[in-house]
Design a protein around this motif. Structure first.
Motif, short mmCIF file in Angstrom:
data_model
loop_
_atom_site.label_atom_id
_atom_site.label_comp_id
_atom_site.label_asym_id
_atom_site.label_seq_id
_atom_site.Cartn_x
_atom_site.Cartn_y
_atom_site.Cartn_z
N LEU A 10 0.59 -1.33 0.10
CA LEU A 10 -0.02 -0.02 0.00
C LEU A 10 0.68 1.34 -0.13
O LEU A 10 0.24 2.20 -0.46
CB LEU A 10 -1.03 0.08 1.23
N LEU A 14 -0.01 5.24 -1.10
CA LEU A 14 -0.35 6.21 -0.33
C LEU A 14 0.28 7.28 -0.50
O LEU A 14 0.35 8.57 -0.50
CB LEU A 14 -0.03 5.76 1.11
N ALA A 17 -1.22 9.50 -3.27
CA ALA A 17 -2.32 10.22 -3.10
C ALA A 17 -2.27 11.59 -2.78
O ALA A 17 -1.29 12.29 -2.21
CB ALA A 17 -2.84 9.65 -1.78
N LEU A 534 -8.82 4.99 -1.70
CA LEU A 534 -7.25 5.48 -2.03
C LEU A 534 -7.33 6.10 -3.32
O LEU A 534 -7.77 5.93 -4.38
CB LEU A 534 -6.53 4.30 -2.18
N ARG A 537 -6.68 5.16 -6.94
CA ARG A 537 -6.72 3.62 -6.78
C ARG A 537 -7.88 2.97 -6.29
O ARG A 537 -8.15 1.95 -7.11
CB ARG A 537 -5.33 3.30 -5.69
#
Length: 686
Positions: A10, A14, A17, A534, A537
């Motif tokens: 992940l 992140l 983002a 996300l 995503r």
């Protein structure tokens, strides 16, 4: 160890983002600007890059109340509020337009869930895709779809080239389908005035459906920075006839018999569409004219009880025109326009349904609308239209005049909160086939009788919404109430009877017709949520509504309560795009019919191999071999029926889709407009 691996997976997501603010903004995954009567959605880069067509792009936006079928190239409204109108740069789009759309040219998508006074009858949602106009270069491509578990194929090839101010486009599409998995059962009880009762079971034991067709579309466009002229010539025609046969088992009071139904349909439809738009600084003028001709020839054989065979030859001529003036003044924007419709339908029925229908329909509609802001925070749209519809057939004719007001106001209550209210009076016009003066035998017990005295009806709607928006979350609570006064509803008449006004009709115990009755209203309250889990995503969307239906016939009152909802989940993983969608169908009651369009669910995986080639695999209704496609009940005092339809072709259905396109030297400017307002109503009753 598992937590460490999950964190490593992940972490890249992140890191990437981020949030972007755009005025009243909102969401990175599908940035939304709320306006008085619409949402302006700005697709993200990932959504545009992974979308393979216009249908694919709209599916990724998770528009509420709509079911978007990328495989079948269709958009369905999950409700009885009306249909869906798809436009490109404010003018109706064809399937070929959606399939050949250049994603690099897409700027925004307007989702109008309460269309204004400009739009026609029966339109609940308008989707307007705004694209930039190319000024140089070319694009060629193909969209090929092949069913892996069913014989269902569709293919489109297209090309567009720009030279100076001109653009020339051509597209050709062909489709072929052969299915045999449809089945149905029906339990029916008929009761005459003398209390004689018939208990009947109908069961379809075999069905075979075959169709093949093709269409071609030629488009020429001449445009500059302040004007656009486009001309389109299109035509569609089946290859051979659309052929459908079905075998049935018929049991009446314990006695069983067998019969076969057979139909052949063939039609062709050329259409010419001319469009012009001119900008004058803060003013603009738009004109559109469409001419359509439809030729139809049908053969129908129904053998329940006694053989009933007839043929139909039909000709339909339609002219539709529109002119709109807009002035973007400082305090508000003024829009005004006029629309005109002229249609002539000539259908000749031969054989057991011998009849000749010549129907004239005309309509003229003028409207004006103001939109702007008050006190800097209150957004409004206020419009007024005046519509006149005229219909004539033999000795039957009527006029219908309706004043059509519309108002939308939107006000921000506090940070991230917005309240919106819509009010509108519109009209509903019945299908041409229902108002034809013809009688068609449906089965051994029922004959449908057209009613040329049906009048359009007034529709009044109230829509209240409360919205909460953050950069990654959108929540909406909607309440809606619609009143259909003196609307068109089905009526069952025992026949023969000394009091019956119908004489020259097949000798069945019951007649089914349509008449204007007291009303058919409904109310719903529905929450909607879209969460960007996300950014770029993973996105989740869901809604679920409580619906209440009120049906007031001439001699009955029926009410019904149902739950309707849907959910999406979309993941963007590099070159892969994964989508899961499911809904519980649509539960409703209209008149004396209680219906349920069965649940639908689909999984999709798309692999973008490079900038030119994308492969997609769709699984429709997985883990179901014979899914139900619809169920329904007729709750009449003379007739009570329960109907269940299934289709093995729709269960565990695998479909492969290949998209390829090549673009060279494309540069864009301003807006390109394409159009499609051709007529599709043949007026044939079946």
């Amino acid at each position: 160890m598992k937590r460490l691996l999950l964190g490593l997976l992940l972490a890249p997501m992140l890191v990437q983002a981020q949030e972007v603010e755009l005025r009243e903004v909102v969401v990175k995954g599908a940035r939304v600007v709320q306006q008085a009567d619409r949402q302006m959605i700005y697709p993200s880069r990932q959504q545009r890059e992974t979308a393979t067509s216009g249908y694919s792009l709209l599916n990724k936006l998770s528009l509420p109340h709509l079911r978007i079928d990328e495989v079948g190239h269709s958009i369905t409204a999950l409700g009885t509020t009306g249909g869906v109108e798809v436009r490109i740069n404010d003018v109706q789009a064809t399937t070929d337009d959606m399939l050949s759309m250049d994603m690099d040219a897409v700027e925004a998508v307007e989702f109008i869930d309460h269309p204004g006074v400009r739009y026609g009858e029966g339109v609940a949602y308008v989707i307007n895709i705004k694209v930039k106009r190319p000024v140089i270069g070319y694009i060629v491509g193909t969209d090929l779809t092949q069913g892996l578990t069913s014989l269902n194929s569709h293919g489109t090839v297209y090309g567009r080239a720009n030279i100076g101010k001109s653009e020339l486009g051509i597209s050709y599409g062909a489709n072929w389908q052969h299915t045999w998995g449809a089945r149905s059962t029906e339990q029916a009880t008929y009761q005459l005035d003398d209390l004689t009762t018939y208990d009947i079971q109908r069961r379809m034991t075999h069905a075979d459906y075959r169709s093949a067709g093709h269409n071609v579309q030629l488009t020429y466009s001449l445009s500059d920075s302040n004007y656009v002229f486009q001309a389109r010539l299109s035509g569609r025609q089946p290859i051979g006839s659309i052929h459908q046969t079905s075998d049935h088992e018929y049991t009446e009071n314990g006695v069983t018999s067998f019969y076969r139904n057979d139909t052949h349909d063939k039609s062709k439809s050329p259409s010419l569409d001319l469009y012009f738009h001119r900008d004058f600084r803060h003013q603009s003028l738009t004109a559109n004219a469409v001419g359509t001709y439809i030729y139809s020839r049908d053969y129908s054989e129904r053998n329940e009880g006694t053989p009933y065979i007839y043929t139909t030859t039909g000709h339909t001529y339609t002219l539709w025109t529109e002119a709109i003036y807009e002035n973007r003044l400082k305090p508000f924007t003024l829009s005004t326009g006029i629309q005109f419709l002229q249609r002539y339908t000539d259908n000749a029925y031969a054989g057991d349904a011998e009849a000749h229908n010549a129907m004239h329909t005309s309509g003229i509609y003028g409207f004006g609308q103001l939109s702007g802001r008050l006190f800097q925070r209150l957004q409004y749209v206020a419009g007024l239209g005046l519509s006149r519809r005229y219909f004539s057939q033999a000795d039957h004719h009527h006029d219908f005049l309706l004043l059509r007001p519309k108002a939308s106001i939107s006000y921000p209550l506090a940070n991230r909160w917005r309240l919106k209210y819509d009010f509108e009076i519109s009209q509903h016009v019945s299908q041409i086939a229902l108002i034809s003066d013809v009688h068609i035998k449906q089965n051994a017990m029922e004959t449908f009788v057209g009613n040329p005295d049906i009048r359009p009806n007034r529709v009044t709607s109230h829509d209240l919404r409360l919205t909460y928006t953050t950069p990654r979350l959108m929540l909406e609570l909607q309440s809606y109430y619609r009143l259909n006064a003196h609307c068109n509803m089905e009526k069952v008449i025992p026949h023969p009877s000394s009091l019956s006004p119908y004489r020259n009709v097949p000798s069945t115990p019951f007649l089914l017709t349509q008449t204007n009755q007291r009303g058919c209203n409904f109310f719903f309250i529905q929450p909607y949520a879209q969460w960007t889990i996300l950014p770029d995503r993973l996105t989740a969307t869901a809604y679920c509504g409580l619906y209440r239906f009120f049906n007031y016939g001439d001699d009955y009152t029926h009410t019904y309560t149902s739950l309707n909802g849907a959910a999406w989940l979309q993941a963007y993983l590099g070159h892969w795009t994964l989508t899961a969608y499911g809904d519980n169908g649509w539960n409703f009651m209209e008149g004396e019919h209680r219906g349920h369009q069965q649940p639908y669910w689909q999984l999709n995986a798309s692999l973008r191999l490079n900038t030119r080639l994308t492969l997609s695999l769709y699984i429709q209704r997985p883990f179901s071999t014979h899914p139900k496609t619809s169920t329904g009940q007729l709750m009449n005092r003379y007739i009570h029926k329960k109907h269940i339809a299934t289709d093995a072709d729709d269960g565990n259905c695998l479909t492969l889709n290949l998209i390829w396109h090549l673009s060279r030297g494309r540069q864009y400017r301003d807006i390109e407009r394409t159009m499609n307002h051709q007529d599709k109503e043949t007026g044939i009753l079946k």
